[in-house]
Scaffold this motif. Structure first.
Motif, PDB file in Angstrom:
ATOM      1  N   TYR A  79      48.148  38.125  31.694  1.00 56.93           N
ATOM      2  CA  TYR A  79      47.319  37.152  32.747  1.00 56.93           C
ATOM      3  C   TYR A  79      48.446  36.639  33.703  1.00 56.93           C
ATOM      4  O   TYR A  79      48.143  36.782  35.030  1.00 56.93           O
ATOM      5  N   GLU A  83      47.265  37.954  37.610  1.00 56.13           N
ATOM      6  CA  GLU A  83      47.127  36.992  38.452  1.00 56.13           C
ATOM      7  C   GLU A  83      48.232  36.368  39.274  1.00 56.13           C
ATOM      8  O   GLU A  83      48.270  36.228  40.360  1.00 56.13           O
ATOM      9  N   LYS A  88      45.371  42.545  40.256  1.00 56.32           N
ATOM     10  CA  LYS A  88      44.166  42.540  39.803  1.00 56.32           C
ATOM     11  C   LYS A  88      43.541  43.843  39.789  1.00 56.32           C
ATOM     12  O   LYS A  88      42.637  44.440  38.700  1.00 56.32           O
ATOM     13  N   TRP A  91      43.894  45.944  36.655  1.00 55.72           N
ATOM     14  CA  TRP A  91      43.669  44.812  35.367  1.00 55.72           C
ATOM     15  C   TRP A  91      43.582  45.706  34.073  1.00 55.72           C
ATOM     16  O   TRP A  91      44.593  45.458  33.055  1.00 55.72           O
TER      17      TRP A  91
ATOM     18  N   ILE B 168      41.990  29.728  39.388  1.00 54.21           N
ATOM     19  CA  ILE B 168      41.228  31.210  39.094  1.00 54.21           C
ATOM     20  C   ILE B 168      40.089  31.175  39.988  1.00 54.21           C
ATOM     21  O   ILE B 168      39.938  32.555  40.548  1.00 54.21           O
ATOM     22  N   LEU B 171      41.193  32.541  43.166  1.00 58.98           N
ATOM     23  CA  LEU B 171      41.761  34.285  43.024  1.00 58.98           C
ATOM     24  C   LEU B 171      40.430  35.208  42.625  1.00 58.98           C
ATOM     25  O   LEU B 171      40.261  36.221  43.147  1.00 58.98           O
ATOM     26  N   GLU B 172      39.439  34.343  41.960  1.00 58.93           N
ATOM     27  CA  GLU B 172      38.216  35.370  41.618  1.00 58.93           C
ATOM     28  C   GLU B 172      36.826  34.515  41.908  1.00 58.93           C
ATOM     29  O   GLU B 172      36.573  33.647  40.984  1.00 58.93           O
ATOM     30  N   GLU B 174      33.899  35.188  41.732  1.00 56.49           N
ATOM     31  CA  GLU B 174      32.862  35.399  40.833  1.00 56.49           C
ATOM     32  C   GLU B 174      32.899  34.606  39.471  1.00 56.49           C
ATOM     33  O   GLU B 174      32.055  34.191  38.951  1.00 56.49           O
ATOM     34  N   ALA B 211      37.308  34.339  32.111  1.00 60.89           N
ATOM     35  CA  ALA B 211      38.413  34.296  33.443  1.00 60.89           C
ATOM     36  C   ALA B 211      39.389  33.248  33.170  1.00 60.89           C
ATOM     37  O   ALA B 211      40.309  33.147  33.951  1.00 60.89           O
TER      38      ALA B 211
END
Lengths: 116, 254
Positions: A79, A83, A88, A91, B168, B171-172, B174, B211
């Protein structure tokens, strides 16, 4: 695939975190501070430690702590890379490399501990 | 010569994020120097600007007492309810006010909250019954102990500070996010609910609980002490144990 098996890696991560939090400070205190400082010379005598470490229960505990710590590291590092370094897109390869490293660590830990 | 100033003369500087899409393509900061009152919160200062200095400033607010969850903004980079953030905690330094991070800006300090609203509905945060009891059967009863299992997760005021704090979510986009997962978990833990399996199917995905890396900022900024990070951890454990059960006892799947 990695996404579907996420609970598995997370369980290893969680178990590794708990094991490391409980046992690592004790092990560091004993092997990193007490032994080199010569606090308990009889307890840390070579023959005594050897007998202790070659006992099956000790081997099992050592294997558990070492292997779970590897998987804890692998998950966290995965991670951190994905991140923290914004990898990403990579991944899947990141996950494969991290967990493969932990599996390699598991095998080498098994070899070392069996040879004790 | 601060001591010689009377209370009325003291001022504080607010640097306020401005974005008016019809007249500028990039956001700017506008500085307002306004009277300083010890008992004012940031929202009072914004209302003063709106009433007496610049009526064009746009922001959301309603209850002024930390219940409605409308007035969340970034105050010096930290997500806060502006109705409970006192000027005196920043005075005499200037205060920078921005819209909640991680959300698109509609205008000035007002964000677009469609994404959160969609996610909230997505996790089905209501009591799901396989079969509704007939009305004559009475209420679905619950003991105080059963209530205590989920009560703190039910205190969410949907202020979205946790989304603004969550790296998070930044960054994401979704990621279902802290408040929605905490509310889903609130219903998962409710003894009257039978929708846990359905909800876990939505939560146990990469966009759901997996996530999350337990940064914990959601819990830190939560003004209602909901502890979304704890809710997500609980959901992760429940999901992982369910997974383990399915792997070890594949024929035991009722």
């Amino acid at each position: 695939m990695i996404h579907r098996s996420e609970p598995f890696w997370w369980l290893l991560f969680a178990a590794g975190g708990s094991a490391a939090a409980v046992l690592a400070p004790v092990l560091i205190l004993l092997t990193g501070i007490a032994a080199p400082a010569g606090w308990f010379p009889q307890a840390f005598a070579y023959e005594h430690v050897r007998a202790l470490v070659s006992h099956p229960v000790t081997r099992l505990v050592l294997f558990g702590v070492i292997v779970l710590s590897f998987f804890h590291w692998a998950h966290r590092f995965r991670y951190t890379l994905a991140e923290g370094l914004a990898l990403k897109r990579a991944w899947l390869p990141v996950a494969v490399v991290c967990y493969a490293a932990a599996i390699a660590g598991t095998v080498s830990a098994a070899v070392v501990i069996l040879k004790l | 010569m601060m001591a010689e100033q009377t209370v009325a003369e003291r001022t504080i500087t607010l640097e306020v994020f401005r974005y008016r899409p019809e007249q500028e393509s990039e956001p700017t900061f506008q500085t307002y120097e306004i009277p300083y009152r010890e008992d004012w919160v940031v929202l009072d200062a914004l209302n003063y600007i709106k009433d007496s200095v610049d009526g064009s400033l746009t922001y959301r607010w309603s209850c002024r007492m930390g219940v409605c969850g409308s007035c969340g903004m970034m105050v010096n980079g930290v997500p806060k309810l502006t109705c409970s953030t006192f000027l005196k905690d920043y005075y005499p330094h200037p205060i920078r006010i921005e819209p909640l991070a991680n959300f698109p800006v509609a205008r000035d300090l007002a964000i677009v909250l469609d994404d959160f609203m969609a996610k909230l509905v997505h996790v089905r945060p209501w009591i799901i019954r396989r079969q509704e009891e007939p009305l004559e059967a009475g209420e679905y009863r619950q003991t105080p102990e059963e209530l205590d299992r989920y009560k703190h997760f039910s205190m969410c005021i949907n202020c979205m500070l946790c989304y603004a704090a969550c790296p998070i979510y930044g960054l994401e986009p979704e990621f279902v996010g802290p408040a929605a997962i905490a509310l889903a978990q609130r219903y998962n833990l409710d003894s009257r609910d039978q929708g846990g399996r359905e909800r876990m199917g939505i939560l146990s995905t990469h966009e759901g609980i997996w996530a999350c890396t337990l940064v914990g900022e959601c819990t830190t900024v939560c003004p209602a002490e909901v502890d979304p990070a704890g809710a997500i951890q609980q959901a992760k454990l429940a999901s992982a144990l369910g997974w383990l059960r399915r792997v070890l006892v594949p024929w035991g799947n009722k």
